[in-house]
Design a protein around this motif. Structure first.
Motif, PDB file in Angstrom:
ATOM      1  N   UNK A  15       0.803  -1.212   0.000  1.00 37.46           N
ATOM      2  CA  UNK A  15       0.000   0.000   0.000  1.00 37.46           C
ATOM      3  C   UNK A  15       0.834   1.260   0.000  1.00 37.46           C
ATOM      4  N   UNK A  16       1.744   1.385  -0.971  1.00 43.49           N
ATOM      5  CA  UNK A  16       2.641   2.536  -1.045  1.00 43.49           C
ATOM      6  C   UNK A  16       1.849   3.788  -1.395  1.00 43.49           C
ATOM      7  N   UNK A  17       2.027   4.851  -0.590  1.00 41.26           N
ATOM      8  CA  UNK A  17       1.339   6.106  -0.867  1.00 41.26           C
ATOM      9  C   UNK A  17       2.096   6.926  -1.904  1.00 41.26           C
ATOM     10  N   UNK A  18       3.393   7.108  -1.712  1.00 39.85           N
ATOM     11  CA  UNK A  18       4.168   7.994  -2.594  1.00 39.85           C
ATOM     12  C   UNK A  18       5.491   7.325  -2.937  1.00 39.85           C
ATOM     13  N   UNK A  19       5.848   7.357  -4.212  1.00 42.54           N
ATOM     14  CA  UNK A  19       6.994   6.589  -4.689  1.00 42.54           C
ATOM     15  C   UNK A  19       7.801   7.408  -5.686  1.00 42.54           C
ATOM     16  N   UNK A  20       9.121   7.423  -5.503  1.00 44.54           N
ATOM     17  CA  UNK A  20      10.039   8.006  -6.487  1.00 44.54           C
ATOM     18  C   UNK A  20      10.642   6.852  -7.276  1.00 44.54           C
ATOM     19  N   UNK A  21      10.571   6.907  -8.594  1.00 40.47           N
ATOM     20  CA  UNK A  21      11.023   5.793  -9.419  1.00 40.47           C
ATOM     21  C   UNK A  21      11.501   6.300 -10.766  1.00 40.47           C
ATOM     22  N   UNK A  22      12.245   5.449 -11.459  1.00 41.48           N
ATOM     23  CA  UNK A  22      12.800   5.842 -12.747  1.00 41.48           C
ATOM     24  C   UNK A  22      11.745   5.737 -13.839  1.00 41.48           C
ATOM     25  N   UNK A  23      11.924   6.551 -14.862  1.00 46.20           N
ATOM     26  CA  UNK A  23      10.997   6.534 -15.981  1.00 46.20           C
ATOM     27  C   UNK A  23      11.037   5.172 -16.672  1.00 46.20           C
ATOM     28  N   UNK A  24       9.860   4.679 -17.007  1.00 43.02           N
ATOM     29  CA  UNK A  24       9.761   3.371 -17.639  1.00 43.02           C
ATOM     30  C   UNK A  24       9.556   2.236 -16.671  1.00 43.02           C
TER      31      UNK A  24
END
Length: 303
Positions: free
Chosen positions: A58-67
């Motif tokens: 149940x992740x609220x906010x996530x920083x991740x790479x494009x793609x």
């Protein structure tokens, strides 16, 4: 710790680059940060490319790479998730602290301190030392005479800067010390790790240029030149008068023999012993160190 709307975090991160965009509920509240392995409700986390998420977290906010195809209530897509996540952490965790000069610090009368300098407990600042604006000096740091430190630097606890180098002449079977008349010049945005030693030069100065990062327990001998945006990792030894060119990376416990040069953008592997000059853009490893390949664009992104 403070809470911010996702769009407020996004606007803050846009100050550091425009390769980031927001997908999802932009008005959602984000409260602090946490690791993916120990995720805390309503917080911001990040994921490395190629890693997986348990959808039941149940992740609220996530920083991740494009793609990257992962799901959260709101997602910050970018080229460098680690960089943007830790910038967001500075905002969400409210890391700003008022500068303090400890009453136990000893500061020579001739020393010049810039604005917003912090100096920790029991540190010593010698004669004719110059420390730039916004620089942080930890506890039990020794900075000897004739050292110049630029703006926005971080000198961690236990570091010794400007001590006499390990220089001797052998006369009649005895080692007699060589006097050191130089200083140390450290540029802007330089980090020096805990218990690292940077010796002053014999005649000319030992020079650490802008943006250099030096880890804990490193030895930087007299008259070394480390050019801008290079990285020296823990327990490394840089011998006297060695030259580390711009953008180089010296791995854990590497040793650079005195008077040797590391070419621009080169990488010295963990535990390598460099006894010859390293050409530009090479990766070297082993003992004695030898060239194993060219440094790639992927290397330059990671290290």
């Amino acid at each position: 710790m403070k809470s911010y709307r996702a769009v407020e975090v996004y606007e803050f991160l846009r100050k550091f680059g425009h390769d980031i965009y927001l997908v999802g509920d932009t008005e959602i509240e984000i409260k602090g940060v946490s690791s993916l392995e120990n995720y805390k409700n309503d917080s911001l986390t990040w994921i490395k490319p190629g890693h997986n998420i348990d959808e039941e977290q149940g992740i609220r906010a996530l920083v991740l790479s494009q793609g990257t195809n992962k799901t959260a209530d709101v997602m910050f897509y970018c080229d460098n998730p680690k960089f943007y996540f830790f910038k967001a952490a500075e905002l969400l965790m409210d890391t700003k602290r008022e500068p303090v000069i400890s009453s136990t610090a000893i500061i020579a009368k001739s020393a010049k301190l810039g604005d917003f300098v912090s100096i920790g407990h029991y540190s010593f600042i010698g004669e004719n030392v110059v420390i730039g604006d916004n620089t942080q000096i930890g506890s039990h740091v020794t900075i000897e005479e004739n050292v110049k430190i630029g703006d926005n630097c971080c000198i961690k606890s236990g570091a010794v800067i400007g001590g006499r180098g390990f220089g001797y002449s052998k006369v009649d079977g005895q080692y007699l010390p060589v006097s050191h008349f130089g200083g140390v010049i450290i540029g802007d945005y330089v980090d020096v790790g805990s218990n690292t030693c940077i010796d002053r030069g014999t005649l000319d100065d030992t020079i650490i240029e802008n943006g250099v990062k030096i880890d804990n327990l490193c030895h930087i001998a007299h008259n070394v030149l480390i050019k801008e945006n290079s990285c020296i990792v823990a327990n490394s030894t840089i011998g006297g008068s060695a030259k580390i060119d711009q953008g180089s990376y010296i791995g854990i416990s590497a040793s650079i023999q005195n008077q040797k040069s590391i070419g621009k953008g080169s990488l010295v592997g963990m535990g390598a012993v460099v006894t010859k000059d390293v050409p530009k853009g090479k990766v070297v490893a082993f003992s004695p160190a030898k060239v194993i390949r060219e440094r790639t664009k992927n290397d330059l992104k990671k290290y």
